[in-house]
Design an enzyme around this catalytic site. Structure first.
Site, PDB file in Angstrom:
ATOM      1  N   ARG A   1       0.860  -1.212   0.000  1.00 37.09           N
ATOM      2  CA  ARG A   1       0.000   0.000   0.000  1.00 37.09           C
ATOM      3  C   ARG A   1       0.881   1.240   0.000  1.00 37.09           C
ATOM      4  O   ARG A   1       0.626   2.201  -0.721  1.00 37.09           O
ATOM      5  CB  ARG A   1      -0.911  -0.014   1.234  1.00 37.09           C
ATOM      6  CG  ARG A   1      -2.181  -0.813   1.019  1.00 37.09           C
ATOM      7  CD  ARG A   1      -3.011  -0.841   2.289  1.00 37.09           C
ATOM      8  NE  ARG A   1      -2.874  -2.120   2.953  1.00 37.09           N
ATOM      9  CZ  ARG A   1      -3.029  -2.331   4.253  1.00 37.09           C
ATOM     10  NH1 ARG A   1      -3.329  -1.340   5.061  1.00 37.09           N
ATOM     11  NH2 ARG A   1      -2.886  -3.525   4.773  1.00 37.09           N
TER      12      ARG A   1
ATOM     13  N   ASN B   1     -12.393  25.290  -1.581  1.00 36.24           N
ATOM     14  CA  ASN B   1     -11.198  26.130  -1.420  1.00 36.24           C
ATOM     15  C   ASN B   1      -9.892  25.351  -1.511  1.00 36.24           C
ATOM     16  O   ASN B   1      -8.886  25.900  -1.932  1.00 36.24           O
ATOM     17  CB  ASN B   1     -11.269  26.980  -0.140  1.00 36.24           C
ATOM     18  CG  ASN B   1     -11.384  26.153   1.112  1.00 36.24           C
ATOM     19  OD1 ASN B   1     -11.860  25.021   1.083  1.00 36.24           O
ATOM     20  ND2 ASN B   1     -10.944  26.702   2.225  1.00 36.24           N
TER      21      ASN B   1
ATOM     22  N   CYS C   1     -10.525  28.290   5.749  1.00 39.43           N
ATOM     23  CA  CYS C   1     -11.164  28.091   7.055  1.00 39.43           C
ATOM     24  C   CYS C   1     -10.303  28.688   8.151  1.00 39.43           C
ATOM     25  O   CYS C   1     -10.798  29.102   9.192  1.00 39.43           O
ATOM     26  CB  CYS C   1     -11.384  26.610   7.302  1.00 39.43           C
ATOM     27  SG  CYS C   1      -9.864  25.666   7.179  1.00 39.43           S
TER      28      CYS C   1
ATOM     29  N   ARG D   1      -6.069  -1.991  15.430  1.00 38.62           N
ATOM     30  CA  ARG D   1      -6.856  -1.043  14.633  1.00 38.62           C
ATOM     31  C   ARG D   1      -7.260  -1.716  13.331  1.00 38.62           C
ATOM     32  O   ARG D   1      -6.419  -2.264  12.635  1.00 38.62           O
ATOM     33  CB  ARG D   1      -6.031   0.214  14.342  1.00 38.62           C
ATOM     34  CG  ARG D   1      -5.808   1.019  15.591  1.00 38.62           C
ATOM     35  CD  ARG D   1      -5.331   2.425  15.301  1.00 38.62           C
ATOM     36  NE  ARG D   1      -5.519   3.210  16.507  1.00 38.62           N
ATOM     37  CZ  ARG D   1      -6.591   3.950  16.754  1.00 38.62           C
ATOM     38  NH1 ARG D   1      -7.571   4.027  15.870  1.00 38.62           N
ATOM     39  NH2 ARG D   1      -6.701   4.617  17.868  1.00 38.62           N
TER      40      ARG D   1
ATOM     41  N   GLY E   1       0.045  24.297   5.734  1.00 41.26           N
ATOM     42  CA  GLY E   1       0.895  23.591   4.752  1.00 41.26           C
ATOM     43  C   GLY E   1       0.512  22.139   4.549  1.00 41.26           C
ATOM     44  O   GLY E   1      -0.602  21.842   4.113  1.00 41.26           O
TER      45      GLY E   1
ATOM     46  N   GLU F   1     -14.775  18.649   9.647  1.00 38.63           N
ATOM     47  CA  GLU F   1     -13.845  19.795   9.632  1.00 38.63           C
ATOM     48  C   GLU F   1     -14.636  20.952   9.047  1.00 38.63           C
ATOM     49  O   GLU F   1     -14.896  20.990   7.851  1.00 38.63           O
ATOM     50  CB  GLU F   1     -12.639  19.483   8.726  1.00 38.63           C
ATOM     51  CG  GLU F   1     -11.768  18.340   9.204  1.00 38.63           C
ATOM     52  CD  GLU F   1     -10.818  18.746  10.328  1.00 38.63           C
ATOM     53  OE1 GLU F   1     -10.638  19.961  10.547  1.00 38.63           O
ATOM     54  OE2 GLU F   1     -10.293  17.854  10.990  1.00 38.63           O
TER      55      GLU F   1
HETATM   56  P1  NAD Z   1     -19.964  23.537   1.542  1.00 36.17           P
HETATM   57  O1  NAD Z   1     -20.331  23.083   2.901  1.00 36.17           O
HETATM   58  O2  NAD Z   1     -20.923  24.346   0.786  1.00 36.17           O
HETATM   59  O3  NAD Z   1     -19.621  22.277   0.614  1.00 36.17           O
HETATM   60  C1  NAD Z   1     -18.631  21.319   0.984  1.00 36.17           C
HETATM   61  C2  NAD Z   1     -18.897  20.030   0.241  1.00 36.17           C
HETATM   62  O4  NAD Z   1     -20.120  19.483   0.710  1.00 36.17           O
HETATM   63  C3  NAD Z   1     -19.047  20.171  -1.266  1.00 36.17           C
HETATM   64  O5  NAD Z   1     -18.430  19.066  -1.896  1.00 36.17           O
HETATM   65  C4  NAD Z   1     -20.555  20.134  -1.454  1.00 36.17           C
HETATM   66  O6  NAD Z   1     -20.931  19.686  -2.732  1.00 36.17           O
HETATM   67  C5  NAD Z   1     -20.940  19.136  -0.383  1.00 36.17           C
HETATM   68  N1  NAD Z   1     -22.344  19.192   0.064  1.00 36.17           N
HETATM   69  C6  NAD Z   1     -23.195  20.232   0.040  1.00 36.17           C
HETATM   70  N2  NAD Z   1     -24.404  19.865   0.542  1.00 36.17           N
HETATM   71  C7  NAD Z   1     -24.287  18.565   0.910  1.00 36.17           C
HETATM   72  C8  NAD Z   1     -25.175  17.623   1.489  1.00 36.17           C
HETATM   73  N3  NAD Z   1     -26.427  17.921   1.787  1.00 36.17           N
HETATM   74  N4  NAD Z   1     -24.708  16.368   1.736  1.00 36.17           N
HETATM   75  C9  NAD Z   1     -23.425  16.041   1.451  1.00 36.17           C
HETATM   76  N5  NAD Z   1     -22.544  16.891   0.873  1.00 36.17           N
HETATM   77  C10 NAD Z   1     -22.973  18.142   0.615  1.00 36.17           C
HETATM   78  O7  NAD Z   1     -18.554  24.281   1.707  1.00 36.17           O
HETATM   79  P2  NAD Z   1     -17.713  25.065   0.609  1.00 36.17           P
HETATM   80  O8  NAD Z   1     -18.374  26.354   0.330  1.00 36.17           O
HETATM   81  O9  NAD Z   1     -17.367  24.170  -0.535  1.00 36.17           O
HETATM   82  O10 NAD Z   1     -16.344  25.293   1.403  1.00 36.17           O
HETATM   83  C11 NAD Z   1     -16.134  26.346   2.268  1.00 36.17           C
HETATM   84  C12 NAD Z   1     -16.366  25.916   3.705  1.00 36.17           C
HETATM   85  O11 NAD Z   1     -15.486  24.840   4.046  1.00 36.17           O
HETATM   86  C13 NAD Z   1     -16.032  27.035   4.682  1.00 36.17           C
HETATM   87  O12 NAD Z   1     -17.010  27.074   5.672  1.00 36.17           O
HETATM   88  C14 NAD Z   1     -14.681  26.612   5.249  1.00 36.17           C
HETATM   89  O13 NAD Z   1     -14.392  27.141   6.505  1.00 36.17           O
HETATM   90  C15 NAD Z   1     -14.832  25.132   5.278  1.00 36.17           C
HETATM   91  N6  NAD Z   1     -13.520  24.488   5.329  1.00 36.17           N
HETATM   92  C16 NAD Z   1     -13.122  23.915   6.512  1.00 36.17           C
HETATM   93  C17 NAD Z   1     -11.865  23.329   6.608  1.00 36.17           C
HETATM   94  C18 NAD Z   1     -11.387  22.694   7.887  1.00 36.17           C
HETATM   95  O14 NAD Z   1     -10.401  21.969   7.853  1.00 36.17           O
HETATM   96  N7  NAD Z   1     -12.039  22.931   9.014  1.00 36.17           N
HETATM   97  C19 NAD Z   1     -11.002  23.317   5.500  1.00 36.17           C
HETATM   98  C20 NAD Z   1     -11.449  23.910   4.312  1.00 36.17           C
HETATM   99  C21 NAD Z   1     -12.715  24.489   4.242  1.00 36.17           C
END
Ligand code: NAD
Length: 507
Positions: free
Chosen positions: A82, A171, A301, A158, A457, A267
């Site tokens: 793997r 993003n 985020c 595990r 990163g 997340e």
């Molecule tokens: P979003 O929640 O709109 O979408 C995220 C993903 O979920 C997409 O692939 C979308 O198609 C899918 N999705 C939407 N509705 C769904 C449903 N009902 N069931 C299953 N999947 C569904 O978020 P976004 O606008 O693409 O991204 C921005 C958000 O992501 C921000 O709030 C940002 O803070 C967060 N984010 C968090 C982290 C972290 O590590 N905490 C990292 C990156 C982005």
């Protein structure tokens, strides 16, 4: 400007040719067409560049069934194989890197520095994953610690979860998808990835590398389509054992409400405060806060989105912020590689950011730079004297706004920082070690950085939020652990006359 998405022969199987490439989905080792599709509009020029397949429920069910049937093919593969499989994928991604970066820039509007940063980070993360995977061994627990187990011992091992569904945001569409797929595969799960609809192409290209390198059919599958339609079907499906979701808090809450009794790793969104105390290095704090606010046009985020500056150093801090704003060359990232900040993901996202800026101004905030937009291009903006009840002081901005809120002193800063539904990331600027320690301890967040903007990163350090920012940790070994289930195997030694006999005596 009219930009066209052109892919080399290596990627010719992942789309149907036509006026615009129409991307397929990966099921059971084959790229298959979907009946429906959605247009992908590039934020760089506001024009259509591709069509993205919308998988049907029947196709999604087929993928789940295949994933369940195929899991043994990865489970039976030796761990070292793997590792070598992931290594080969990593090498092949490096070969096609520039082509993947080009597609990512056009579909997402990322500057070259951000798009190449994302791809380089995931290559490095894959290398580190292979190392960290070797550390996941389980443990031996002697039973003679407790009166009822003196004749037993346990092995805690595990095991794979089964079928992991990874859902990723727009993003970091490639990095986040890889951060789910690689640990899932290393831990011998089957994985289905649903990348974001807004910009999935670079990840589909990377997925072709997984397929061509020879990941067993059905173990790695990729489904695209509107999250609101196909997402619910996948998340609530009993054939899925674990959902690893990265995205907004609103969708995360919805997912945990419909997932049922399966493991859900979330997340979610953030509203990172950066606290600037009077004994901070003001120039460093300003440079880092500008970077933290503007990198990827603020669509992170972990973006710095509330700068809490104590009154005494407010003027000096604002002067330094104005100087550092010009570090960010703003414009069309595809036309100019030197551009450090391009558009946000769509014109409607720019409009939403502008509504937040206008709300703050109405409540008394001052625009010191920027504050205008054209289509998806929102100018790098400085907003000062932002009242604490403004929408931009409380909700995720996801735009390039340096948002400065005045605070009286350290305690006031902590109170404002913690008065938030989010708890993902944060930063503190001070040159006093004891104050740094005290503030870092009192801040309510999953991560806190001293004297730098949050920046993750390769995400080698564990990353994840508290409160409405999520549940679980994504780090390298941490992600592998999240994607395994603990099984305790207890061995009774007494039939062999072994183990200790408990006497309960001590003096
Ligand atoms: P979003 O929640 O709109 O979408 C995220 C993903 O979920 C997409 O692939 C979308 O198609 C899918 N999705 C939407 N509705 C769904 C449903 N009902 N069931 C299953 N999947 C569904 O978020 P976004 O606008 O693409 O991204 C921005 C958000 O992501 C921000 O709030 C940002 O803070 C967060 N984010 C968090 C982290 C972290 O590590 N905490 C990292 C990156 C982005």
């Amino acid at each position: 400007m009219g930009y066209k998405l052109e892919l080399s022969e290596f990627f010719s199987e992942i789309y149907e040719k036509g006026e615009f490439p129409k991307f397929k989905v990966l099921i059971n080792g084959k790229w298959v067409s979907t009946k429906d599709s959605v247009d992908l509009i590039s934020p760089v020029n506001g024009e259509k560049i591709a069509e993205i397949g919308s998988v049907s429920k029947e196709q999604a069910q087929e993928a789940i069934d295949v994933a369940r049937k195929s899991q043994n093919s990865i489970r039976d593969m030796a761990g070292i194989d793997r590792i070598e499989m992931i290594n080969k994928i990593r090498e092949e991604i490096s070969v096609h890197k520039e082509e993947i970066i080009k597609a990512l820039m056009l579909e997402s509007g990322k500057a070259y520095s951000s798009a190449s940063g994302e791809i380089n980070a995931l290559i490095e993360r894959m290398r580190l994953s292979m190392e960290d995977f070797r550390k996941i061994m389980g443990e031996y627990l002697p039973g003679d610690w407790a009166s009822d187990t003196t004749q037993k011992f346990a092995l805690v091992i595990r095991e794979p979860m089964g079928v992991v569904l990874g859902i990723s945001p727009f993003n970091y569409p490639v990095f986040t998808s890889i951060s789910k797929a690689v640990p899932a595969l290393l831990a011998a799960n089957s994985v289905i990835i649903k990348p974001p609809s807004a910009d999935p192409i670079a990840f589909l290209m990377v997925s072709e590398i997984f397929r061509k390198v020879g990941v067993p059919n059905g173990v790695f599958q990729v489904l695209t389509g509107a999250g609101s339609e196909i997402g619910d079907f996948l998340v609530s499906n009993p054939g899925i054992n674990m959902v690893s979701f990265t995205g907004s808090t609103a969708v995360g809450k919805h997912i945990s409400s419909i997932a049922g009794l399966k493991k859900v790793h979330l997340e979610l969104g953030g509203k990172a405060p950066a606290i600037i105390l009077e004994d901070a290095d003001i120039d460093l704090a300003a440079r880092e806060c500008v970077k933290g606010s503007l990198e990827l046009a603020g669509q992170r985020c972990d973006a710095v989105s509330r700068i809490l500056v104590v009154e005494k150093v407010k003027d000096a801090f604002i002067d330094a912020v104005k100087r550092h704003l010009s570090d960010y060359k703003f414009g069309d990232p595809v036309a100019d590689k030197e551009v450090k900040m391009g558009p946000v993901i769509s014109e409607s996202a720019a409009k939403r950011i502008d509504d937040m800026v206008r709300d703050a101004v109405k409540r008394g905030a001052k625009i010191l730079a920027g504050g205008k937009f054209n289509k998806a291009y929102y100018e790098p903006t400085i907003l000062a004297d932002v009242p604490r009840d403004a929408i931009i002081a409380r909700e995720e901005t996801f735009g390039p706004v340096v948002t400065i809120i005045n605070v009286k002193d350290e305690n006031d800063a902590i109170n404002v920082a913690n008065d938030s539904e989010y708890g993902l990331d944060s930063a503190v600027f001070t040159n006093n070690f004891y104050r740094a320690w005290s503030v870092m301890k009192r801040i309510q967040a999953g991560n806190v950085t001293l004297n730098a903007a949050p920046s993750h990163g390769t995400a080698f350090f564990p990353f994840g939020g508290i409160k409405s920012s999520g549940e679980g940790k994504e780090g390298i070994a941490y992600s592998i652990e999240e994607m395994t289930a603990v099984k305790t195997m207890i061995f009774n030694l007494s039939p062999g006359g072994l183990g200790k006999v408990y006497t309960g005596k001590f003096k």
